[in-house]
Structures are given as C-alpha cells and as structure tokens.
Design an enzyme around this catalytic site. Structure first.
Site, PDB file in Angstrom:
ATOM      1  N   GLY A 218      23.527 -38.607  97.103  1.00  0.00           N
ATOM      2  CA  GLY A 218      23.924 -40.012  97.006  1.00  0.00           C
ATOM      3  C   GLY A 218      23.181 -40.981  97.881  1.00  0.00           C
ATOM      4  N   GLU A 250      22.957 -32.456  99.174  1.00  0.00           N
ATOM      5  CA  GLU A 250      22.406 -32.326  97.813  1.00  0.00           C
ATOM      6  C   GLU A 250      21.654 -33.595  97.400  1.00  0.00           C
ATOM      7  OE1 GLU A 250      26.020 -31.916  95.582  1.00  0.00           O
ATOM      8  OE2 GLU A 250      26.388 -29.858  96.233  1.00  0.00           O
ATOM      9  N   PRO A 251      20.635 -34.006  98.130  1.00  0.00           N
ATOM     10  CA  PRO A 251      19.937 -35.239  97.739  1.00  0.00           C
ATOM     11  C   PRO A 251      19.096 -35.019  96.477  1.00  0.00           C
ATOM     12  CG  PRO A 251      18.749 -34.169  99.523  1.00  0.00           C
ATOM     13  CD  PRO A 251      20.006 -33.352  99.295  1.00  0.00           C
ATOM     14  N   GLY A 252      19.146 -35.959  95.579  1.00  0.00           N
ATOM     15  CA  GLY A 252      18.310 -35.929  94.383  1.00  0.00           C
ATOM     16  C   GLY A 252      17.373 -37.127  94.420  1.00  0.00           C
ATOM     17  N   CYS A 320      13.970 -50.464  68.321  1.00  0.00           N
ATOM     18  CA  CYS A 320      14.755 -51.437  67.558  1.00  0.00           C
ATOM     19  C   CYS A 320      16.144 -51.608  68.150  1.00  0.00           C
ATOM     20  CB  CYS A 320      14.845 -50.981  66.105  1.00  0.00           C
ATOM     21  SG  CYS A 320      13.221 -50.716  65.419  1.00  0.00           S
ATOM     22  N   GLU A 321      16.212 -52.112  69.369  1.00  0.00           N
ATOM     23  CA  GLU A 321      17.470 -52.457  70.030  1.00  0.00           C
ATOM     24  C   GLU A 321      17.160 -53.676  70.880  1.00  0.00           C
ATOM     25  OE1 GLU A 321      20.405 -50.742  69.912  1.00  0.00           O
ATOM     26  OE2 GLU A 321      19.724 -48.864  69.003  1.00  0.00           O
ATOM     27  N   TYR A 348      15.814 -39.727  87.792  1.00  0.00           N
ATOM     28  CA  TYR A 348      16.567 -40.171  86.617  1.00  0.00           C
ATOM     29  C   TYR A 348      15.675 -40.975  85.664  1.00  0.00           C
ATOM     30  CZ  TYR A 348      20.161 -38.623  89.797  1.00  0.00           C
ATOM     31  OH  TYR A 348      20.892 -37.861  90.680  1.00  0.00           O
TER      32      TYR A 348
HETATM   33  C1  LIG Z   1      24.106 -36.332  90.925  1.00  0.00           C
HETATM   34  C2  LIG Z   1      24.599 -35.456  92.012  1.00  0.00           C
HETATM   35  C3  LIG Z   1      23.861 -35.312  93.191  1.00  0.00           C
HETATM   36  C4  LIG Z   1      22.595 -36.082  93.467  1.00  0.00           C
HETATM   37  O1  LIG Z   1      22.838 -37.435  93.620  1.00  0.00           O
HETATM   38  P1  LIG Z   1      21.673 -38.397  94.150  1.00  0.00           P
HETATM   39  O2  LIG Z   1      22.289 -39.725  94.163  1.00  0.00           O
HETATM   40  O3  LIG Z   1      20.539 -38.277  93.214  1.00  0.00           O
HETATM   41  O4  LIG Z   1      21.311 -37.925  95.532  1.00  0.00           O
HETATM   42  C5  LIG Z   1      24.318 -34.422  94.147  1.00  0.00           C
HETATM   43  N1  LIG Z   1      25.473 -33.714  93.953  1.00  0.00           N
HETATM   44  C6  LIG Z   1      26.217 -33.845  92.834  1.00  0.00           C
HETATM   45  C7  LIG Z   1      27.452 -33.049  92.697  1.00  0.00           C
HETATM   46  C8  LIG Z   1      25.810 -34.722  91.837  1.00  0.00           C
HETATM   47  O5  LIG Z   1      26.560 -34.864  90.742  1.00  0.00           O
END
Ligand SMILES: *Cc1c(COP(=O)(O)O)cnc(C)c1O
Length: 393
Positions: A218, A250-252, A320-321, A348
């Site tokens: 997050g 859990e950084p994405g 076409c939107e 994303y």
């Molecule tokens: C989506 C998600 C993440 C990653 O979130 P980011 O905002 O990309 O860091 C981590 N843990 C869980 C459970 C998620 O659903």
C-alpha cells in the site's frame, strides 16, 4: 521504438532492484521478509530479477503461484492472499510448501483445514483482519474499512484463531492486514498496526503465539506532485512498536510503479469545437488506470526537442468508448508521429491490460544499464483468437 514497435511498456531493472532494496535494507538485522505483490506487475523477468535479490512474493491466485515458481522463486518465501482460494489452489500451494496462507474468512479457514486433512499435513495460516481504519486513498483501492469485502472484522478474530489453534491440521503462524493501496500518509498504517498489536496481546493471553506480523502493501508513489511516504521512516516507526516480531511487508506499486513507463505514438491531431485531441495508438485496454481510478500519469515527450502545435491536449485512444483517454488537458507541443511516455506506469499497467476491441496486448521491454531486452512479445493477431472455435454446422 524502431526495434520493438509502439505502444510499449519499458521497465528499469535497476529501479526495480533499488526500490525493493529500500524496503529490505531499512529493516537491517530485524527479522523480516519483503514479499513483492505480484499483481502489480507479474512479468516473468520482473519476478526473476526480484527473486535473484532475495525477494519473497505475495500471490493471489494459482496463476501467480506458478509464475513465481517458474521465475525461480521458492514457495517457502511466498504468502498466499486473495479473497476466495479454491480447493485446487490450496492443494497446490500446500504441495509446493507455501510459507503461509493469509486467510480471509472462517469459511475459508474451514476449507483450508479440510484440504490439509485430506493430505494428512498441517497448513500454515495467518488471519487477515480488517482493522477498520480509513486509508484516505481512492475508495476503489481502500480495503481496511468495515464495509470492505476483505478480511475478518478485527473484533471477531479471537474465536477464529482459537479454532485454528485447536485444529490438528492448521498451524497458526501470523497475523495479516492490508488496508489499501497508494497511501501517501503513514498514520493510517500506524493506526492499523496499533490495533493489530492489541490483538497480538489478546492472543498471547490465551496462549496463542504469533510468529510474524504481515502488514501488507500500500505504500504510495509519486504520480504528480503529491507528498509520499518516506519508506525508511515508515519502517523505523514500525520497528519502534513491534519488539522482536518478524515483519512481512507486501509492497507492489512501490517496487515497480516508478520503474516503468508506457510509450505511445501520436497518430493524429484533431480540434473539435475548441478542444484539442491527440489521438494516440495506446488505449484504455493497455493502461486502464486513468479511466478506472481517475489516475494521473505525467506525460513527457520522448524527444525533448519536439516541434509542433502548442496546446492543452487530451490524449485519447482508438477504442470506441468516450471514456477512452489516458490523460486530459496536458500542455504539450505535439506533431503527428511523436512518441510520448506516460510515466509511473510500471504498476497495474500491463497486469491490468486486456484485448478489448481485439487489440493485441503490447510488448514489454526491460532495460539494464545500456542493455535492453524484450521480456514479452507483442501479441499477434493470431493470438487473439487461437483459443476460439466456431460452431460446426
Ligand atoms: C494489492 C495488494 C498488495 C499490494 O498493494 P500495493 O499498493 O501495490 O503495494 C499487497 N497485499 C495485498 C493483500 C494486496 O491485495
């Protein structure tokens, strides 16, 4: 672009590695595991590069699990999140030795217990609790409020832990929460942490001991000129509160978001009743965030000396939107044929792309120093329908 065509995603290996290491190094010698959230960008090269520097992975489906294993990672460094794990997914994850399931409900706990029982083994679990804090982010990417579908109400957690603790087929490992995405303030994270630590104390009192805390992902990134989180300061303030507890993050987005750009070409310029449209070859199927979350991506010309028409342009795609735009009202100097880079598109972006309007998905390239490598081929027209069948009559 001459080599790979347009549109195109381009990722920087160095940026991905540095972003991940910023999280990892802030923990120093404190027990921790940084589990990159695969859904942000699941390209095999991205997973492989992260696996090589020691990353764990947060997965949400069997597909992500198989990708991560194929990319060289060990299941023993993977946590399995996701709101509705199927029996087949649970079985496969247990077979390969998943580090931990982040369980989202009592019903799911029962299902995991049943599968483990059938296999004659114990399943490692954490319960994902919902701490009821406002992440102050876009409502579609906020997950920690009572009304969201994710996790178990923190006040209902104790009996579920008791059930898991008493089960011969479940091993209580940890406690998980994830309150939303693109947070730009630390305080909601710390509010959630306080609530989660209260629960850890409660569990200790009934002799259920938690080995790790998973605080989810997050952490937000800079898309425009927003203030963002200082990752080191965030982690220091976590460590102030948690004693010796092992921490999982859990950084994405924070790992890949600013490590990628989406490159697109101006096809036509057009003025309609006072508005200026640049019609580009990229569209909402390639980069969904602007129409999905009203997200902002900075737009830069690839050639800094571009000449052309100065205006405030809306960048619109060929789909076409009416909602098919990637940026609005951007002051740019444009000519037909120019290439534009939509910045901060590494998270994303490709992972949410589709074939809408029968558009082949674009190519992905990774750069490293002065090397560039194709890491996903552009889809062909044949790829679009090679799994379809016509009715024979
Ligand atoms: C989506 C998600 C993440 C990653 O979130 P980011 O905002 O990309 O860091 C981590 N843990 C869980 C459970 C998620 O659903």
């Amino acid at each position: 672009m001459e080599t790979y065509g347009s549109p195109l995603y381009v990722y920087s290996r160095t940026d991905i590695e540095n972003n991940w290491r910023e999280f990892d190094q802030a923990f120093d010698t404190h027990p921790h595991l940084i589990c990159y959230a695969v859904k942000a960008n699941s390209n095999l090269a991205v997973l492989n590069v992260l696996s090589k520097i020691g990353s764990g992975f947060d997965i949400v489906s069997i597909g992500e699990l198989e990708r991560v294993l194929f990319a060289g990672a060990s299941a023993s460094r993977c946590v399995f999140s996701g709101v509705a794990k199927t029996k087949a997914e649970i079985k496969r994850a247990l077979e390969v030795g998943i580090f931990c399931f982040n369980v989202e409900s009592m019903a799911e706990m029962n299902r995991i217990e049943q599968v483990a029982k059938d296999m004659g083994i114990q399943a490692p679990i954490s319960l994902r609790v919902n701490p009821n804090v406002d992440a102050k982010t876009h409502p579609y990417i906020s997950t920690g409020l009572k009304e969201n579908k994710f996790g178990v109400d923190i006040d209902a957690a104790v009996p579920i832990y008791q059930m898991a603790h008493d089960s011969a087929y479940l091993t209580v490992k940890g406690l998980a929460c994830h309150i939303g995405s693109q947070l730009i303030e630390v305080s909601p994270f710390l509010d959630a942490l306080d609530k989660v630590l209260e629960l850890v104390d409660k569990l200790n009192k009934i002799n259920i001991h938690i080995a790790h805390l998973d605080l989810g992902g997050g952490v937000g990134i800079k898309y425009d000129n927003e203030q963002t989180i200082d990752i080191n300061a965030y982690i220091v303030s976590i460590l102030d509160k948690v004693g010796d507890l092992k921490i999982i993050l859990e950084p994405g987005r924070a790992v890949v978001g600013n490590a990628g750009v989406f490159v697109t070409k101006v096809e036509f310029l057009k003025q309609n009743s006072g508005k200026s449209f640049a019609i580009i070859d990229g569209a909402m199927n390639d980069l969904l965030r602007p129409v999905f979350y009203q997200a902002y991506h900075q737009v830069l010309p690839v050639n800094e000396n571009a000449k052309g028409t100065d205006a405030h342009w809306d960048l619109v795609g060929p789909i076409c939107e009416t909602s098919d735009f990637l940026a609005k009202n951007r002051k740019l100097c444009l000519s037909e044929g120019d290439y534009l880079a939509l910045m901060s598109a590494g998270a994303y972006g490709f992972s949410m792309s589709s074939n809408y309007n029968s558009r082949p998905r674009v190519a992905e390239v990774m750069v490293s120093g002065n090397q560039h490598t194709l890491v996903r081929e552009r889809e062909s027209i044949q790829d679009l329908f090679n799994k379809e069948y016509m009715i024979n009559d």
